[in-house]
Motif scaffolding. Structure first.
Motif, PDB file in Angstrom:
ATOM      1  N   GLY A  20       0.781  -1.228   0.000  1.00 26.75           N
ATOM      2  CA  GLY A  20       0.000   0.000   0.000  1.00 26.75           C
ATOM      3  C   GLY A  20       0.812   1.277   0.000  1.00 26.75           C
ATOM      4  O   GLY A  20       0.254   2.372   0.005  1.00 26.75           O
ATOM      5  N   GLU A  21       2.145   1.152  -0.006  1.00 25.08           N
ATOM      6  CA  GLU A  21       3.006   2.337  -0.019  1.00 25.08           C
ATOM      7  C   GLU A  21       3.407   2.675  -1.454  1.00 25.08           C
ATOM      8  O   GLU A  21       3.139   1.912  -2.391  1.00 25.08           O
ATOM      9  CB  GLU A  21       4.254   2.087   0.833  1.00 25.08           C
ATOM     10  N   SER A  22       4.054   3.787  -1.628  1.00 30.13           N
ATOM     11  CA  SER A  22       4.495   4.194  -2.959  1.00 30.13           C
ATOM     12  C   SER A  22       5.522   3.202  -3.499  1.00 30.13           C
ATOM     13  O   SER A  22       6.391   2.721  -2.771  1.00 30.13           O
ATOM     14  CB  SER A  22       5.125   5.592  -2.910  1.00 30.13           C
ATOM     15  N   LYS A  23       5.408   2.893  -4.801  1.00 29.39           N
ATOM     16  CA  LYS A  23       6.368   2.001  -5.439  1.00 29.39           C
ATOM     17  C   LYS A  23       7.780   2.581  -5.402  1.00 29.39           C
ATOM     18  O   LYS A  23       8.757   1.842  -5.498  1.00 29.39           O
ATOM     19  CB  LYS A  23       5.976   1.754  -6.898  1.00 29.39           C
ATOM     20  N   PHE A  24       7.856   3.885  -5.271  1.00 30.45           N
ATOM     21  CA  PHE A  24       9.150   4.556  -5.376  1.00 30.45           C
ATOM     22  C   PHE A  24       9.639   5.085  -4.026  1.00 30.45           C
ATOM     23  O   PHE A  24      10.442   6.015  -3.963  1.00 30.45           O
ATOM     24  CB  PHE A  24       9.050   5.692  -6.396  1.00 30.45           C
ATOM     25  N   LYS A  25       9.156   4.474  -2.938  1.00 28.54           N
ATOM     26  CA  LYS A  25       9.600   4.857  -1.609  1.00 28.54           C
ATOM     27  C   LYS A  25      11.103   4.628  -1.474  1.00 28.54           C
ATOM     28  O   LYS A  25      11.637   3.594  -1.873  1.00 28.54           O
ATOM     29  CB  LYS A  25       8.852   4.036  -0.550  1.00 28.54           C
ATOM     30  N   ASN A  26      11.801   5.605  -0.909  1.00 25.06           N
ATOM     31  CA  ASN A  26      13.254   5.540  -0.693  1.00 25.06           C
ATOM     32  C   ASN A  26      14.041   5.357  -2.000  1.00 25.06           C
ATOM     33  O   ASN A  26      15.162   4.850  -1.989  1.00 25.06           O
ATOM     34  CB  ASN A  26      13.618   4.398   0.267  1.00 25.06           C
ATOM     35  N   ILE A  27      13.463   5.769  -3.125  1.00 30.71           N
ATOM     36  CA  ILE A  27      14.113   5.540  -4.411  1.00 30.71           C
ATOM     37  C   ILE A  27      15.476   6.235  -4.485  1.00 30.71           C
ATOM     38  O   ILE A  27      16.444   5.676  -5.003  1.00 30.71           O
ATOM     39  CB  ILE A  27      13.195   6.007  -5.570  1.00 30.71           C
TER      40      ILE A  27
END
Length: 575
Positions: A514-521
């Protein structure tokens, strides 16, 4: 050369140990398919990491490195050193995602990421395409290398070698499943490293070579030492550096260096205790594979240029080699004939171990596809766990038989390397993006697979013809394959319907919680770059220590430590 009773005792002892491990592991492996193919999903990172390294140390690997060094010098290794970028991408972007998926094989990905009949078709087709066709080609290359080693060191034919070795490896891999493979891999890796390092030290001190300084200053070797290609040589620069870095690492699918992870690397990530162990296992693998292991093989390859300065001199020294088995890749085995009793037993055992490790992994991985993604998915959906294990063991035997037979149609380790690269050319970017670009669908993958395979088969057959249809350099073949395949699957993606929103939402919830696919990108990109620099620094620091370039070696060693420190800081933040 002749082996002593001590040498035979070492080899036989290793065979007995492998069989005992297989018998011990069979108690749990026979319970169900999850135990047989994933060892209960409870494996620690160090065992999985070592297994990954042991698997990529195939019987053909020292021969491939020797061939590259003899033909293009140390810098010739960039054709596979560049794949470190692929591995580090898997470490920081995909290892956790694979473990989160909770699937049994990476082919199950298709039915959680895509929907409809085409997703099912893709899963079944890939099971045959990778588990049978691609797998047999890979194993055939390893069988060929093993046959060349056996011919030189043992004086036995290709048929005899394959008969004896196949029986042993099939027994323990079919009995013990993945757990048996992992445990024997650990033993095999230790033997292989001890054998390769010890053999290198002995060979460097042979009277014909007379020490490391004489080796490095010898006229046959001094022009081969550069770790970077000659930038004034346009063809060498393109083939050894520009193509691997600009095109190859992200665009091609190659066993052990799959963009986004896959194959037996994914199998081991899926077998990890948790996401942390999956990540650390893959990180250790990339460090050991690219930075820890290559130099003993490189040094032996350089030494072979003194004792066997040309291909003709090597062929004359080993007249029993058939025309099809001759080549620069036999240089490593040729150098092993100079080892004394006891040490040759250890080295030969290490090469046998390398052969068995790779073949057993490929057999277990390939049969996992055939059982989980073809047999129990399409032929017998009601199959019991016991039936799945039986089918897995039968498919193990059949895959080994096919690989052994196909090995008679190949000629060198480099031939196999080039063929596998060409088959996977242009598919890599799809495997990287499919986790994040929801527009990609089953038709995208089918198009990529079909186009790249057709192009690879055409170039392979064209190269074997006495009068080729077209004359074209190998690197242009790769570029053409990448361009046509990439353009083809992107067009198909844009012209066909994407996967339905419900399936995409379920996939995103499972994988990204449920989090952004790009978290901590941003942090992951920094980790990717830092890890890559750190491993290359270690690799070249080792080389410069060997070359006696102390100041440069110290600087690169310091850079390695700095990168390690940064990675530890990043790990605390993102874990």
């Amino acid at each position: 050369m002749t082996l002593t009773s001590l040498d035979y005792s070492i080899i036989i002892g290793f065979f007995i140990l492998s069989l005992l491990i297989g018998l011990w592991a069979s108690k749990s492996a026979g319970k169900n398919s999850a135990e047989f193919f994933l060892s209960g999903r409870n494996m620690p990172w160090w065992l999985l990491g070592v297994s990954m390294v042991a698997t990529t140390f195939a019987a053909d690997t020292p021969g491939l490195v020797t061939e590259l060094v003899r033909k293009n010098g140390v810098s010739g290794n960039w054709v596979w050193w560049a794949m470190l970028l692929t591995g580090m991408l898997t470490v920081f972007f995909y290892a956790k995602l694979w473990r989160k998926s909770g699937i049994t094989t990476d082919l199950e990905f298709y039915e959680i990421r895509y929907s409809g009949k085409m997703a099912s078709f893709l899963r079944g087709f890939r099971a045959i395409y990778l588990g049978v066709i691609f797998n047999i080609i890979t194993m055939a290359g390893v069988c060929l290398a093993g046959a060349k080693i056996a011919n030189i060191l043992l004086g036995i034919s290709q048929g005899e070698m394959l008969l004896y070795s196949s029986i042993i490896v099939v027994i323990y891999s079919s009995l013990g499943g993945l757990k048996g493979v992992l445990l024997t891999d650990f033993v095999q890796f230790l033997i292989a490293m001890v054998g390769s390092v010890w053999a290198t030290i002995y060979i460097v001190n042979l009277p014909e070579i007379n020490g490391l300084s004489n080796l490095l200053s010898h006229p046959n070797v001094s022009g081969k030492l550069a770790m970077l290609p000659d930038f004034s040589n346009t063809e060498a620069l393109i083939t050894l550096f520009i193509i691997p870095f600009a095109v190859q690492w992200w665009s091609t699918w190659y066993p052990g260096a799959e963009p986004g992870g896959g194959g037996y690397i994914a199998q081991r990530m899926l077998a990890a205790k948790d996401e942390k162990n999956a990540t650390w296992a893959t990180l250790f693998f990339n460090f050991a594979h690219y930075a820890l292991r290559p130099w003993p093989w490189i040094i032996v390859g350089l030494a072979s240029l003194i004792i066997f300065p040309s291909l003709e001199s090597m062929n004359q020294a080993f007249p029993s080699l058939t025309t099809d088995m001759q080549g620069h890749d036999v240089g490593y085995a040729a150098m092993m004939t100079y080892l004394p009793a006891g040490l040759i037993g250890i080295v030969l055992t290490s090469l046998i171990a390398a052969f068995m490790s790779t073949i057993s992994t490929q057999l277990n991985w390939g049969s996992s596809y055939l059982v989980n993604d073809f047999y129990s998915r399409f032929i017998n959906k009601e199959a019991s766990e016991k039936q799945k294990v039986v089918v897995g063991r039968i498919s193990t035997v059949l895959l080994m038989l096919c690989a052994a037979l196909f090995s008679f149609y190949l000629q060198s380790a480099k031939d196999v390397f080039d063929l596998l690269l060409q088959i996977g050319a242009g598919t890599g970017l799809l495997f990287i993006l499919r986790w994040f670009w929801s527009r990609i669908n089953p038709y995208s993958e089918i198009a990529a697979m079909a186009i790249s395979f057709i192009i690879a088969v055409f170039f392979f057959i064209n190269g074997k013809l006495e009068n080729p249809i077209i004359e074209i350099a190998g690197y242009w073949q790769l570029i053409i394959g990448v361009l046509i395949t990439t353009i083809g699957w992107i067009l198909v993606t844009l012209l066909t319907q994407p996967t339905d929103d419900e399936t995409i939402n379920k996939f995103d919830t499972l994988i990204f919680e449920g989090e952004s696919k790009f978290k901590n990108i941003g942090v992951k990109i920094v980790a990717f770059i830092t890890g890559t620099i750190g491993i290359y620094s270690f690799l070249f620091a080792t080389g410069n220590w060997i070359y006696g370039k102390t100041i440069l070696a110290l600087g690169l060693s310091a850079l390695t430590l700095i990168c390690m420190f940064i990675l530890l800081k990043i790990w605390k933040r993102i874990s």
